[in-house]
Design an enzyme around this catalytic site. Structure first.
Site, PDB file in Angstrom:
ATOM      1  N   GLU A 320       0.793  -1.227   0.000  1.00  0.00           N
ATOM      2  CA  GLU A 320       0.000   0.000   0.000  1.00  0.00           C
ATOM      3  C   GLU A 320       0.829   1.282   0.000  1.00  0.00           C
ATOM      4  O   GLU A 320       0.513   2.233   0.722  1.00  0.00           O
ATOM      5  CB  GLU A 320      -0.965  -0.019   1.198  1.00  0.00           C
ATOM      6  CG  GLU A 320      -1.867  -1.240   1.170  1.00  0.00           C
ATOM      7  CD  GLU A 320      -2.756  -1.381   2.411  1.00  0.00           C
ATOM      8  OE1 GLU A 320      -2.729  -0.506   3.271  1.00  0.00           O
ATOM      9  OE2 GLU A 320      -3.477  -2.394   2.487  1.00  0.00           O
ATOM     10  N   GLU A 426      -6.015 -10.780  -1.112  1.00  0.00           N
ATOM     11  CA  GLU A 426      -6.907 -10.510   0.036  1.00  0.00           C
ATOM     12  C   GLU A 426      -8.368 -10.451  -0.393  1.00  0.00           C
ATOM     13  O   GLU A 426      -9.115  -9.569   0.034  1.00  0.00           O
ATOM     14  CB  GLU A 426      -6.493  -9.183   0.698  1.00  0.00           C
ATOM     15  CG  GLU A 426      -5.019  -9.125   1.078  1.00  0.00           C
ATOM     16  CD  GLU A 426      -4.605  -7.861   1.810  1.00  0.00           C
ATOM     17  OE1 GLU A 426      -5.484  -7.096   2.252  1.00  0.00           O
ATOM     18  OE2 GLU A 426      -3.393  -7.645   1.946  1.00  0.00           O
TER      19      GLU A 426
HETATM   20  O1  9MR Z   1      -7.093  -8.098   8.482  1.00  0.00           O
HETATM   21  C1  9MR Z   1      -6.293  -7.138   9.154  1.00  0.00           C
HETATM   22  C2  9MR Z   1      -7.037  -6.627  10.380  1.00  0.00           C
HETATM   23  O2  9MR Z   1      -7.165  -7.659  11.322  1.00  0.00           O
HETATM   24  C3  9MR Z   1      -6.285  -5.463  10.986  1.00  0.00           C
HETATM   25  O3  9MR Z   1      -7.050  -4.887  12.006  1.00  0.00           O
HETATM   26  C4  9MR Z   1      -5.993  -4.413   9.926  1.00  0.00           C
HETATM   27  C5  9MR Z   1      -5.243  -3.271  10.532  1.00  0.00           C
HETATM   28  O4  9MR Z   1      -4.510  -2.526   9.631  1.00  0.00           O
HETATM   29  O5  9MR Z   1      -5.256  -5.004   8.873  1.00  0.00           O
HETATM   30  C6  9MR Z   1      -5.991  -5.984   8.220  1.00  0.00           C
HETATM   31  O6  9MR Z   1      -5.289  -6.460   7.100  1.00  0.00           O
HETATM   32  C7  9MR Z   1      -5.056  -5.523   6.066  1.00  0.00           C
HETATM   33  C8  9MR Z   1      -3.859  -5.984   5.310  1.00  0.00           C
HETATM   34  O7  9MR Z   1      -2.772  -6.107   6.170  1.00  0.00           O
HETATM   35  C9  9MR Z   1      -3.527  -5.042   4.167  1.00  0.00           C
HETATM   36  N1  9MR Z   1      -4.628  -4.802   3.333  1.00  0.00           N
HETATM   37  C10 9MR Z   1      -5.850  -4.409   3.983  1.00  0.00           C
HETATM   38  C11 9MR Z   1      -6.200  -5.436   5.045  1.00  0.00           C
HETATM   39  C12 9MR Z   1      -7.545  -5.118   5.633  1.00  0.00           C
HETATM   40  O8  9MR Z   1      -7.509  -3.881   6.325  1.00  0.00           O
END
Ligand code: 9MR
Length: 505
Positions: A320, A426
């Site tokens: 990102e 994802e």
């Molecule tokens: O699934 C993840 C969630 O449990 C966390 O709270 C969150 C915090 O940033 O991150 C989520 O995973 C993310 C991933 O690392 C990157 N792409 C977006 C995902 C969803 O937010």
């Protein structure tokens, strides 16, 4: 109007791989014995049976002096707890169900539920607990601010969510797509320590990504890094406590892991960027930050190679990094401190220390949107020119209408045109409710995505959903995944299993 469901699909709908239901696993019985309960106390308190089949505790001198019992709980499992309490000495008193758990002889505590009990009235205290990974679990009933109170308990119950494999297994996504690409999912710590869950996941998926546990905020050991920084500002200490359960499971069962993520602007402690790893000190220089980045990546790779050789097949090196509203890098501490080349340096170090053959990815969301897409393409071109990137990960956090299928298709074409390997890293599709109609529309979106992906199997390495059951999704209120909370396959599951079976209109 009732929809026509082809016979084959109907037959498939009758098959289900596993289901979860709440089962009573313990109810206290004080009619003939203490039933394993004892007084938790440094000496003074004692438990005894009463004439009306409850357990009385007397002689307390601290709130924690309590009736307690050892339970054989399973890591990762969710438990509902309940108990009736009665006291006759105070106007009212606060009671809690608590747990003392220990691992390697170190005991720790959690309060799991509380209620106020009025004088003389049997009162229910409810609690819930998702079991952490411990060697020993003691559930007990204690007070707050009523250290000397005597009280009774009865009807202590423990209810567990039990996952049962059905006799008819589901078709497995990993088998359906075996010739084309890996099929995987994100898994978080509490799922990874739950053996029942993992055994079910392993029937469907052959590659796993820790949802949070390999992010810098889980891996960086700030306390240790601080100590090291006193002698060398560039030193970095790491640990893998959160990721170990998944890595162990994968190693033991011969499953692949995709690492997520080495460099990200989120979930990275501010201290990482500061002198002495202290949040009150200034940011470090570009040189120190680059050296920390290199040392971090080196340490992560070395640990994995030593403890889990061959398990991590690919990494999101960078996540990102592109701005949402302009075709440029987003502002971040990485950009401010290191500068425009921080992505290139991250890939350089990852290539330098990753075991041969490990594939290195840039991962991002909203790839289908402009101007972000152009920003992503520009970054990828720069990274390709440097020669250390293998692929791009499309996150694909979608909803029913957004982005449109043509937009997704175009973004796939454009990125694939760069010659990189691809992953869908994802995937999830949110919906506003879970009526039959909405779930069919969700299935259609999943099917459309899977059909598009079929055009790219020459370069598509894996498709991963971002979680398995709706209740544990990061977007749980919007039912985005393939299974419901009871492990039942949703229409979306059948659509992914057989996209061609889903009508276009
Ligand atoms: O699934 C993840 C969630 O449990 C966390 O709270 C969150 C915090 O940033 O991150 C989520 O995973 C993310 C991933 O690392 C990157 N792409 C977006 C995902 C969803 O937010």
């Amino acid at each position: 109007m009732k929809k026509f469901v082809p016979f084959v699909l109907l037959a498939l709908l009758l098959v289900s791989g596993a289901e979860a239901e709440n089962q009573l696993v313990y109810r206290s019985d004080f009619s003939t014995s203490e039933d394993g309960w004892y007084a938790r106390s440094a000496g003074g308190a004692a438990v005894s049976l009463t004439a009306d089949d409850s357990l009385l505790i007397e002689g307390r001198t601290s709130d924690w002096n309590s009736p307690g019992r050892n339970f054989d709980l399973q890591p990762g499992q969710e438990y509902q707890l309940s108990v009736q309490v009665r006291q006759t000495e105070a106007g009212e008193a606060r009671f809690m169900i608590s747990i003392a758990h220990s691992v390697g002889g170190v005991e720790s505590y959690e309060n799991l539920g509380a209620a106020m009990a009025k004088k003389g009235e049997w009162t229910t205290v409810n609690g819930q607990y998702t079991a952490g990974a411990f060697d020993q679990y003691v559930l007990y009933v204690e007070t707050t601010g009523a250290a000397a109170l005597s009280f009774e308990i009865k009807d202590f119950t423990v209810t567990q969510r039990v996952i049962e494999e059905n006799a008819d297994p589901l078709p497995a996504l990993k088998d359906i797509y075996a010739e084309k690409f890996d099929f995987g999912t994100a898994v978080t710590y509490y799922e990874a320590i739950n053996k029942q869950r993992m055994d079910f996941y392993a029937t469907q998926f052959n590659i796993f990504t820790p949802g949070n546990e390999l992010k810098p905020d889980s891996v960086l050991d700030i306390k240790e890094s601080k100590k090291l920084a006193a002698g060398d500002e560039t030193a970095v200490a790491v640990h893998f406590d959160a990721a170990k359960p998944l890595l162990d499971y994968a190693k033991e069962h011969g499953l692949k892991v995709h690492g997520h993520v080495l460099v990200w602007h989120q979930q990275t402690p501010d201290a990482f960027f500061r002198e002495g790893y202290s949040t009150s000190k200034p940011y470090v220089t570009r040189e120190v930050m680059l050296a920390r980045l290199e040392n971090y990546i080196k340490a992560v790779m070395a640990y994995m190679e030593e403890n889990y050789p061959g398990v991590i097949v690919s990494w999101d090196v960078l996540n990102e990094a592109v701005d949402d509203g302009a075709a440029k890098l987003r502002s971040s501490k990485w950009l401010t401190i290191v500068g425009e080349d921080y992505p290139a340096r991250a890939f350089e170090y990852a290539r330098k220390y990753a075991p041969e053959g490990t594939l290195l990815f840039y991962n991002d969301y909203n790839t289908a949107l402009e101007p972000k897409q152009t920003g992503i393409v520009n970054l990828l071109k720069d990274l390709i020119a440097e020669g250390n990137i293998d692929g791009y990960g499309f996150q694909m956090h979608h909803d029913l209408a957004f982005p449109g299928n043509e937009q997704i298709e175009k973004s796939l074409q454009r990125i694939a045109g760069l010659g990189l390997q691809l992953r869908v890293s994802e995937l999830d599709v949110t919906v506003p409710d879970h009526t039959d109609d909405t779930l069919q529309r969700q299935a259609k979106k999943y099917a459309a995505i899977m059909k598009m992906l079929d055009e790219y199997t020459d370069r598509l390495l894996a498709v991963q959903v971002w979680g398995v059951t709706d209740d544990l999704s990061w977007r749980a209120p919007k039912y985005p995944l393939l299974f419901d909370k009871d492990f039942q396959p949703k229409p979306a599951f059948w659509a992914v299993a057989d996209p061609a079976s889903v009508e276009e209109k």
